[in-house]
Write a protein that holds these residues in place. Structure first.
Motif, PDB file in Angstrom:
ATOM      1  N   ARG A  80       0.856  -1.187   0.000  1.00  0.00           N
ATOM      2  CA  ARG A  80       0.000   0.000   0.000  1.00  0.00           C
ATOM      3  C   ARG A  80       0.891   1.235   0.000  1.00  0.00           C
ATOM      4  O   ARG A  80       2.102   1.119   0.101  1.00  0.00           O
ATOM      5  CB  ARG A  80      -0.911   0.009   1.227  1.00  0.00           C
ATOM      6  CG  ARG A  80      -0.147  -0.012   2.533  1.00  0.00           C
ATOM      7  CD  ARG A  80      -1.065  -0.045   3.743  1.00  0.00           C
ATOM      8  NE  ARG A  80      -0.333  -0.287   4.960  1.00  0.00           N
ATOM      9  CZ  ARG A  80       0.351   0.614   5.642  1.00  0.00           C
ATOM     10  NH1 ARG A  80       0.394   1.862   5.212  1.00  0.00           N
ATOM     11  NH2 ARG A  80       0.990   0.309   6.749  1.00  0.00           N
ATOM     12  N   ALA A  81       0.270   2.382  -0.096  1.00  0.00           N
ATOM     13  CA  ALA A  81       1.030   3.627  -0.026  1.00  0.00           C
ATOM     14  C   ALA A  81       1.343   3.933   1.439  1.00  0.00           C
ATOM     15  O   ALA A  81       0.497   3.756   2.311  1.00  0.00           O
ATOM     16  CB  ALA A  81       0.237   4.763  -0.649  1.00  0.00           C
ATOM     17  N   VAL A  82       2.579   4.343   1.697  1.00  0.00           N
ATOM     18  CA  VAL A  82       2.978   4.682   3.063  1.00  0.00           C
ATOM     19  C   VAL A  82       3.480   6.116   3.099  1.00  0.00           C
ATOM     20  O   VAL A  82       3.971   6.647   2.103  1.00  0.00           O
ATOM     21  CB  VAL A  82       4.068   3.724   3.598  1.00  0.00           C
ATOM     22  CG1 VAL A  82       3.527   2.328   3.775  1.00  0.00           C
ATOM     23  CG2 VAL A  82       5.268   3.701   2.695  1.00  0.00           C
ATOM     24  N   ALA A  83       3.343   6.723   4.267  1.00  0.00           N
ATOM     25  CA  ALA A  83       3.732   8.123   4.438  1.00  0.00           C
ATOM     26  C   ALA A  83       5.247   8.263   4.412  1.00  0.00           C
ATOM     27  O   ALA A  83       5.979   7.373   4.842  1.00  0.00           O
ATOM     28  CB  ALA A  83       3.199   8.651   5.765  1.00  0.00           C
ATOM     29  N   THR A  84       5.699   9.386   3.894  1.00  0.00           N
ATOM     30  CA  THR A  84       7.114   9.731   3.976  1.00  0.00           C
ATOM     31  C   THR A  84       7.238  10.895   4.948  1.00  0.00           C
ATOM     32  O   THR A  84       6.280  11.633   5.188  1.00  0.00           O
ATOM     33  CB  THR A  84       7.689  10.130   2.605  1.00  0.00           C
ATOM     34  OG1 THR A  84       6.962  11.246   2.096  1.00  0.00           O
ATOM     35  CG2 THR A  84       7.631   8.968   1.636  1.00  0.00           C
ATOM     36  N   TRP A  85       8.424  11.030   5.512  1.00  0.00           N
ATOM     37  CA  TRP A  85       8.668  12.046   6.524  1.00  0.00           C
ATOM     38  C   TRP A  85       9.955  12.778   6.195  1.00  0.00           C
ATOM     39  O   TRP A  85      10.869  12.217   5.614  1.00  0.00           O
ATOM     40  CB  TRP A  85       8.796  11.394   7.896  1.00  0.00           C
ATOM     41  CG  TRP A  85       7.566  10.637   8.289  1.00  0.00           C
ATOM     42  CD1 TRP A  85       7.310   9.324   8.037  1.00  0.00           C
ATOM     43  CD2 TRP A  85       6.438  11.148   8.963  1.00  0.00           C
ATOM     44  NE1 TRP A  85       6.072   8.990   8.525  1.00  0.00           N
ATOM     45  CE2 TRP A  85       5.507  10.087   9.111  1.00  0.00           C
ATOM     46  CE3 TRP A  85       6.100  12.393   9.475  1.00  0.00           C
ATOM     47  CZ2 TRP A  85       4.293  10.238   9.738  1.00  0.00           C
ATOM     48  CZ3 TRP A  85       4.873  12.545  10.118  1.00  0.00           C
ATOM     49  CH2 TRP A  85       3.985  11.485  10.245  1.00  0.00           C
ATOM     50  N   ASN A  86      10.001  14.050   6.604  1.00  0.00           N
ATOM     51  CA  ASN A  86      11.195  14.849   6.431  1.00  0.00           C
ATOM     52  C   ASN A  86      11.377  15.718   7.660  1.00  0.00           C
ATOM     53  O   ASN A  86      10.395  16.082   8.319  1.00  0.00           O
ATOM     54  CB  ASN A  86      11.103  15.714   5.170  1.00  0.00           C
ATOM     55  CG  ASN A  86      12.459  15.964   4.552  1.00  0.00           C
ATOM     56  OD1 ASN A  86      13.492  15.802   5.196  1.00  0.00           O
ATOM     57  ND2 ASN A  86      12.449  16.372   3.298  1.00  0.00           N
TER      58      ASN A  86
END
Length: 180
Positions: A80-86
Motif C-alpha cells: 500500500r502507499a505509506v507516508a514519507t517524513w522529512n
C-alpha cells in the motif's frame, strides 16, 4: 539509563537520520536509525525495534513541528502507499547523538575456589560432562535422521516428477501432437 534517556536518544537519532537522508518512510528511518545506533555502539535497549514504533515517534514529532509528513509513496513491502517524513528546520540536528550509557551490571561476589573445582551434578546425579556427551550423541542421531528424511523426500520428488513426465509424454503422443 532511564526510559527518558532512551526516548530522547531515539528522537535525536531519527532527526539526525532524516536530516542526512532526506525524505524517508518509517521503515527506512528504522533501518537508518538502527545502522547508526549500531555504529555508535548503542545499547540494544536504546534502539527502535519496529516500523510501527518508529511511525508513532514520527507522528509525535510531527505534532511538535520537528518533522513534517511528505507525499505518500507506494511500498512493495507493505502492499500500500505509506507516508514519507522529512525533518523541519526546527528539528534539524547537525551531529550524531551520543547513545545513553548502559548502567554497569551489579558485581557478583566471587565464588569460593571449592565451588569451581567440580562441575555440578544434574538431577538424577548425572555429572554435567556426561550429560553434555549424552546430548551430543542425541544431536548426532537427530541430524542423521533429518538427513535420511531429506534424502527420502528428494527421492520421492524425483520419482513423482518422473511419473509426471511419463504421463505428459503419453498424453502428448495420444493427442497426436507428436506427428505435427
Amino acid at each position: 539509563m532511564t526510559p527518558a534517556d532512551i526516548r530522547s536518544y531515539q528522537r535525536q537519532l531519527v532527526l539526525f537520520c532524516l536530516g542526512i537522508h532526506g525524505e524517508c518512510t518509517a521503515g527506512e528511518v528504522l533501518e537508518l536509525a538502527g545502522n547508526a545506533a549500531l555504529e555508535a555502539s548503542a545499547p540494544r535497549e536504546a534502539m527502535l525495534m519496529t516500523a510501527a514504533a518508529t511511525a508513532g515517534l514520527l507522528r509525535e514529532m510531527d505534532g511538535e513541528g520537528l518533522v513534517c509528513r511528505g507525499e505518500n509513496r507506494a511500498s512493495g513491502r507493505d502492499g500500500r502507499a505509506v507516508a514519507t517524513w522529512n525533518v523541519t528546520d526546527a528539528g534539524r540536528i547537525s551531529a550524531a547523538p551520543v547513545p545513553p550509557a548502559n548502567a554497569p551490571a551489579p558485581s557478583l561476589p566471587a565464588a569460593p575456589a571449592t565451588a569451581l573445582a567440580a562441575p555440578p551434578a544434574m538431577p538424577g546425579g548425572v555429572p554435567l560432562p556426561d550429560l553434555l556427551a549424552l546430548l551430543g550423541a542425541e544431536l548426532d542421531c537427530l541430524l542423521d535422521q533429518l538427513e535420511r528424511d531429506h534424502q527420502a523426500a528428494q527421492q520421492r520428488a524425483r520419482s513423482e516428477f518422473e511419473g509426471f513426465r511419463q504421463r505428459a509424454v503419453r498424453m502428448w503422443n495420444l493427442s497426436g501432437s507428436a506427428s505435427r
